[in-house]
Scaffold this motif. Structure first.
Motif, PDB file in Angstrom:
ATOM      1  N   UNK A 134     -10.825 -11.716   4.107  1.00  0.00           N
ATOM      2  CA  UNK A 134      -9.826 -10.840   4.741  1.00  0.00           C
ATOM      3  C   UNK A 134     -10.210  -9.358   4.665  1.00  0.00           C
ATOM      4  N   UNK A 135     -11.416  -9.096   4.220  1.00  0.00           N
ATOM      5  CA  UNK A 135     -11.823  -7.697   3.990  1.00  0.00           C
ATOM      6  C   UNK A 135     -11.765  -6.872   5.276  1.00  0.00           C
ATOM      7  N   UNK A 136     -12.232  -7.460   6.392  1.00  0.00           N
ATOM      8  CA  UNK A 136     -12.246  -6.724   7.660  1.00  0.00           C
ATOM      9  C   UNK A 136     -10.819  -6.401   8.118  1.00  0.00           C
ATOM     10  N   UNK A 137      -9.906  -7.378   7.958  1.00  0.00           N
ATOM     11  CA  UNK A 137      -8.514  -7.159   8.340  1.00  0.00           C
ATOM     12  C   UNK A 137      -7.892  -6.064   7.482  1.00  0.00           C
ATOM     13  N   UNK A 138      -8.266  -6.045   6.194  1.00  0.00           N
ATOM     14  CA  UNK A 138      -7.747  -5.022   5.293  1.00  0.00           C
ATOM     15  C   UNK A 138      -8.220  -3.639   5.731  1.00  0.00           C
ATOM     16  N   UNK A 139      -9.510  -3.531   6.087  1.00  0.00           N
ATOM     17  CA  UNK A 139     -10.054  -2.250   6.534  1.00  0.00           C
ATOM     18  C   UNK A 139      -9.327  -1.776   7.796  1.00  0.00           C
ATOM     19  N   UNK A 140      -9.066  -2.713   8.701  1.00  0.00           N
ATOM     20  CA  UNK A 140      -8.336  -2.355   9.931  1.00  0.00           C
ATOM     21  C   UNK A 140      -6.928  -1.861   9.607  1.00  0.00           C
ATOM     22  N   UNK A 141      -6.323  -2.495   8.600  1.00  0.00           N
ATOM     23  CA  UNK A 141      -4.977  -2.106   8.182  1.00  0.00           C
ATOM     24  C   UNK A 141      -4.968  -0.682   7.628  1.00  0.00           C
ATOM     25  N   UNK A 142      -5.961  -0.367   6.787  1.00  0.00           N
ATOM     26  CA  UNK A 142      -6.077   0.981   6.220  1.00  0.00           C
ATOM     27  C   UNK A 142      -6.295   2.002   7.337  1.00  0.00           C
ATOM     28  N   UNK A 143      -7.186   1.662   8.288  1.00  0.00           N
ATOM     29  CA  UNK A 143      -7.468   2.592   9.394  1.00  0.00           C
ATOM     30  C   UNK A 143      -6.223   2.813  10.257  1.00  0.00           C
ATOM     31  N   UNK A 145      -0.998   8.527  10.199  1.00  0.00           N
ATOM     32  CA  UNK A 145      -0.723   9.690   9.367  1.00  0.00           C
ATOM     33  C   UNK A 145       0.013   9.351   8.087  1.00  0.00           C
ATOM     34  N   UNK A 146       0.139   8.062   7.775  1.00  0.00           N
ATOM     35  CA  UNK A 146       0.886   7.651   6.584  1.00  0.00           C
ATOM     36  C   UNK A 146      -0.010   7.556   5.358  1.00  0.00           C
ATOM     37  N   UNK A 147      -1.325   7.499   5.594  1.00  0.00           N
ATOM     38  CA  UNK A 147      -2.325   7.524   4.519  1.00  0.00           C
ATOM     39  C   UNK A 147      -3.399   8.509   4.939  1.00  0.00           C
ATOM     40  N   UNK A 148      -3.936   9.243   3.960  1.00  0.00           N
ATOM     41  CA  UNK A 148      -4.970  10.240   4.248  1.00  0.00           C
ATOM     42  C   UNK A 148      -6.220   9.906   3.432  1.00  0.00           C
ATOM     43  N   UNK A 149      -7.374  10.070   4.069  1.00  0.00           N
ATOM     44  CA  UNK A 149      -8.628   9.822   3.364  1.00  0.00           C
ATOM     45  C   UNK A 149      -9.278  11.160   3.020  1.00  0.00           C
ATOM     46  N   UNK A 150      -9.532  11.382   1.722  1.00  0.00           N
ATOM     47  CA  UNK A 150     -10.126  12.642   1.274  1.00  0.00           C
ATOM     48  C   UNK A 150     -11.611  12.696   1.621  1.00  0.00           C
ATOM     49  N   UNK A 166       0.849  -1.204   0.000  1.00  0.00           N
ATOM     50  CA  UNK A 166       0.000   0.000   0.000  1.00  0.00           C
ATOM     51  C   UNK A 166       0.877   1.245   0.000  1.00  0.00           C
ATOM     52  N   UNK A 167       1.871   1.262   0.896  1.00  0.00           N
ATOM     53  CA  UNK A 167       2.746   2.432   0.999  1.00  0.00           C
ATOM     54  C   UNK A 167       3.597   2.612  -0.251  1.00  0.00           C
ATOM     55  N   UNK A 168       4.038   1.502  -0.868  1.00  0.00           N
ATOM     56  CA  UNK A 168       4.821   1.579  -2.105  1.00  0.00           C
ATOM     57  C   UNK A 168       3.989   2.205  -3.219  1.00  0.00           C
ATOM     58  N   UNK A 169       2.700   1.838  -3.274  1.00  0.00           N
ATOM     59  CA  UNK A 169       1.824   2.418  -4.295  1.00  0.00           C
ATOM     60  C   UNK A 169       1.642   3.916  -4.034  1.00  0.00           C
ATOM     61  N   UNK A 170       1.426   4.255  -2.761  1.00  0.00           N
ATOM     62  CA  UNK A 170       1.193   5.657  -2.408  1.00  0.00           C
ATOM     63  C   UNK A 170       2.402   6.535  -2.768  1.00  0.00           C
ATOM     64  N   UNK A 171       3.584   5.965  -2.712  1.00  0.00           N
ATOM     65  CA  UNK A 171       4.791   6.748  -2.982  1.00  0.00           C
ATOM     66  C   UNK A 171       5.276   6.631  -4.420  1.00  0.00           C
ATOM     67  N   UNK A 172       4.555   5.855  -5.238  1.00  0.00           N
ATOM     68  CA  UNK A 172       4.989   5.651  -6.629  1.00  0.00           C
ATOM     69  C   UNK A 172       4.731   6.893  -7.476  1.00  0.00           C
ATOM     70  N   UNK A 173       5.448   6.978  -8.578  1.00  0.00           N
ATOM     71  CA  UNK A 173       5.369   8.161  -9.442  1.00  0.00           C
ATOM     72  C   UNK A 173       4.008   8.312 -10.098  1.00  0.00           C
ATOM     73  N   UNK A 174       3.414   7.177 -10.489  1.00  0.00           N
ATOM     74  CA  UNK A 174       2.126   7.239 -11.196  1.00  0.00           C
ATOM     75  C   UNK A 174       0.931   7.197 -10.278  1.00  0.00           C
ATOM     76  N   UNK A 175       1.150   7.454  -9.017  1.00  0.00           N
ATOM     77  CA  UNK A 175       0.077   7.341  -8.023  1.00  0.00           C
ATOM     78  C   UNK A 175      -1.039   8.375  -8.237  1.00  0.00           C
ATOM     79  N   UNK A 176      -2.276   7.932  -8.071  1.00  0.00           N
ATOM     80  CA  UNK A 176      -3.427   8.838  -8.020  1.00  0.00           C
ATOM     81  C   UNK A 176      -4.287   8.391  -6.848  1.00  0.00           C
ATOM     82  N   UNK A 177      -5.060   9.322  -6.226  1.00  0.00           N
ATOM     83  CA  UNK A 177      -5.941   8.902  -5.131  1.00  0.00           C
ATOM     84  C   UNK A 177      -6.823   7.743  -5.579  1.00  0.00           C
TER      85      UNK A 177
END
Length: 719
Positions: free
Chosen positions: A41-50, A56-61, A14-25
């Motif tokens: 694994x959807x619930x675990x993924x949501x917890x990971x995003x939260x 502060x490493x990911x921001x939700x618009x 997730x962080x690699x994508x966020x920092x990539x050159x072609x990244x878009x929200x």
């Protein structure tokens, strides 16, 4: 691959994508699809995003898309509040603080970790500014303050920490019976919003603001200083003797016949350093610095060790010491008291006439200190030649005279290389039996205090350099050169007084600062110049890598000489002893190198906490001391100028402020470039370093403030 590894890999992707050159929200569901997250694994993924959002490493618009804070010019940092509502953010990545207007704090409070967006970069002496986007983590759950009762049973608590701008609302059922004037500890239950006060409940009543000892107890609670030791610590040292066991002396070098003394303040109880000196046949000196072997008694990973690490340092408050180690060790078996055998880690250095250490040995030893000397007695012997003392200490007089000679040699060597001496007066606050201040004066500094300082400095440098070339895991004391912004402000300030700094390739050598301080000696502005240079410096800190010490102009430096009161010194002793015993094999070295950065960071943090607590207790007693001085006249020196007031420091180190709004003989403005305040009509000016006469106008113990007013210069002032 177990579940933890899978989550870790997804986090990294997730962080690699966020920092990539072609990244878009990206929307959450699109991110799930991109990472091929199965439905179960959807619930675990949501917890990971939260979790990433909370960090502060990911921001939700606002539209629910995941964005990179970096891409949106956001970053994380720590919020530092101000009594007027605005604040600053200290960026996690380092650099200058970011100004946050009162309207853009989002209800952030002192020490909160926040996500912020920078709006304007710093330029032309103006700070960078920004807005708080999100509060990631609350910095304080408990607040210490003064309770003020309302008319209907509820109340408010005014925080002791003036950086907390809002009072905390306490409902009737949560007052715990507190009345106006009570010092209380409050647990925050609701942090409120921009226009709503935080809410809390009283969990402890410390006593009334005027009760003896309550002021210091408030500081102890505010900084969460541990006073008592846990029961398991006392259980570990229960059978510790008061004398060194014969078995513990085996394998050590016996230095008990070496003439050795301690030199400390008259009220010192934990004596962790002793010194010896003798002339060698070649004319050189053999300087011995013998430090209490605390590591022999504080073994790794014991309850005692864990508690010492948690504290990090002893805390020296105005009316008490909160020790890092229990008194049974700090004042007992570890203290190098006279005429008793003690275990030490000794550094024997051969020093030539130019102050160079030409050889050295580090060894485990047994010593027996011959004399417990005080700074006052040593000064009177060497400077005054007091007959009674000369007779009493005839045995050590030749050694003391040699020590004085070596002190001058070492001091001259440091001066030549550019070491900066900051000679600001520290306060000695004298209390009566009820804790009330009865006198405040600057600490006495003399050739005796300087002698021990020089001996400890050369020892610390020798130990640090030795450890560096041994390539052992180590904790250095590092001090960086001033950053560009602070350096520029300092230069501008110094030019106003006619002092100039010479730089080479844009960099400054500490020798240039030394020249400025020497030139300012014995002038009216000496204290102001010294303080400004000191404020421009970076803070020294503990590091796992050798960073050198800018202020001392030293390539290698550490803290080795005070293991009774500082955990870094204790850890250094362990590393040295492991090296001496051949226990630092590759596996051990890897382990300690991995741990050392975190240990250094923790010890630096605890050092700051101790310094803040010590400063606050001094400030409390200074305000209390001035309470009955309203109307009295003093001569002082202008120590600070701002757009709201002029700060004046008295000879006894007490500082107060003359508010511009109270100066009614003219309309006064602040000139930041020239660092002065001037009257628009009379052109009368007040600048840093000016001598002035002031009267004490008002003292507010609850607010911790001393207000001065300018007095007529022909009025009698207090000495």
């Amino acid at each position: 691959m177990d579940e933890t590894d899978i989550l870790k890999e997804r986090k990294e992707r997730i962080l690699a994508y966020m920092e990539s050159e072609g990244y878009v929200p990206i929307k959450r569901r699109d991110m799930r699809a991109m990472l091929s997250v199965p439905q179960e694994d959807r619930e675990k993924f949501e917890n990971l995003i939260n979790e990433l959002i909370a960090e502060g490493r990911v921001f939700e618009t606002k539209k629910g898309k995941l964005a990179s804070p970096k891409d949106l010019q956001m970053a994380t940092g720590t919020f530092i509040g101000h009594a007027r509502g605005f604040g600053f953010v200290t960026p996690d990545a380092g650099g200058e603080d970011i100004f946050i207007p009162a309207s853009e704090t989002m209800g952030a409070m002192q020490k909160d970790r926040v996500l912020y967006k920078m709006l304007h970069k710093a330029e032309k002496g103006k700070k960078a500014d920004g807005v708080i986007v999100r509060i990631l983590e609350r910095g304080q759950q408990r607040i210490v303050g003064t309770f003020e009762a309302g008319s209907k049973g509820y109340g408010f608590v005014v925080a002791d920490d003036k950086k907390i701008a809002k009072d905390i609302f306490i409902s009737r059922e949560n007052t715990k019976g507190a009345v106006t004037g009570h010092k209380v500890v409050v647990e925050i239950t609701d942090y409120g919003e921009d226009r709503r006060n935080p809410e809390g409940k009283v969990i402890e009543i410390l006593g009334h603001i005027n009760d003896p000892g309550v002021d210091i107890l408030s500081v102890i609670r505010r900084y969460e200083l541990a006073v008592e030791f846990p029961e398991e610590v006392y259980a570990e040292i229960e059978h510790l003797g008061t004398e060194v066991a014969e078995a513990d002396k085996k394998g050590r070098e016996d230095l008990r016949d070496l003439l050795t003394i301690t030199i400390d303040g008259a009220d010192a109880k934990d004596l962790d350093d002793a010194v010896s000196l003798k002339r060698l046949g070649n004319g050189n000196f053999e300087l011995g610095v013998h430090i209490a072997d605390v590591s022999h008694y504080v073994r790794e990973n014991t309850a005692l060790d864990k508690e010492a690490y948690a504290r990090g340092t002893s805390v020296y408050l105005v009316d008490r010491v909160i020790p890092m180690l229990p008194h049974k060790l700090s004042n007992g078996i570890c203290s190098l008291n006279p005429h008793v055998d003690r275990l030490a880690l000794s550094c024997l250095m051969e020093v030539n006439g130019r102050g160079e250490v030409v050889s050295h040995r580090i060894l485990e030893s047994v010593i027996n200190s011959d004399y417990r000397m005080t700074y006052t007695a040593v000064r009177e012997i060497l400077e005054d030649g007091t007959p009674a003392l000369l007779e009493q200490y005839a045995e050590i007089l030749p050694m003391l005279e040699d020590m004085e000679e070596l002190r001058q040699i070492l001091g001259e060597k440091r001066r030549k290389r550019g070491s900066v001496n900051f000679d600001l007066p520290e306060s000695k606050i004298i209390l009566d039996e009820n804790g009330k201040p009865i006198d405040i004066k600057p600490y006495e500094k003399s050739i005796a205090t300087n002698m021990i300082e020089e001996f400890m400095l050369v020892c610390n440098e020798t130990i640090a350099e030795n450890s560096f070339w041994q390539e052992m895991p180590f904790m250095y004391r590092s001090h960086q050169e001033p950053d560009e912004d602070k350096l520029e402000k300092m230069e501008q300030f110094l030019r106003g007084f006619g002092y100039y700094l010479r730089k080479k390739d844009g960099e400054i050598h500490p020798r240039e600062l030394q020249k400025v301080l020497q030139k300012a000696e014995e002038t009216d502005e000496e204290r102001i110049i010294t303080r400004m240079v000191l404020r421009s410096m970076m803070q020294a800190r503990y590091t796992a890598e050798n960073g050198g010490h800018f202020g001392l102009a030293a390539k290698y430096y550490c803290h080795f000489t005070s293991p009774i009161r500082r955990y870094p010194d204790l850890e250094i002793h362990r590393m040295i002893k492991k090296m001496l015993h051949g226990e630092l094999d590759e596996k051990a070295s890897v382990y300690y190198r991995r741990k050392m950065p975190d240990w250094a960071k923790h010890c630096s943090k605890q050092e700051r906490v101790a310094e803040d607590a010590e400063r606050d207790t001094d400030a409390l007693k200074k305000v209390e001391f001035m309470e009955d001085k309203v109307g009295q006249i003093y001569e002082g020196i202008i120590s600070g100028v701002t757009n709201w007031g002029i700060y004046v420091e008295l000879p006894n180190t007490i500082e107060g402020m003359v508010a511009l709004s109270q100066m009614d003989d003219d309309y006064y403005e602040f000139d930041e470039k020239k660092m002065l305040v001037f009257g628009k009509r009379t052109k009368k000016s007040y600048r840093l370093g000016d001598k002035v006469v002031v009267s004490v106008a008002k003292v507010d113990r609850m607010m911790g403030t001393i207000d001065f007013a300018f007095a007529e210069e022909n009025e009698d002032f207090q000495e």
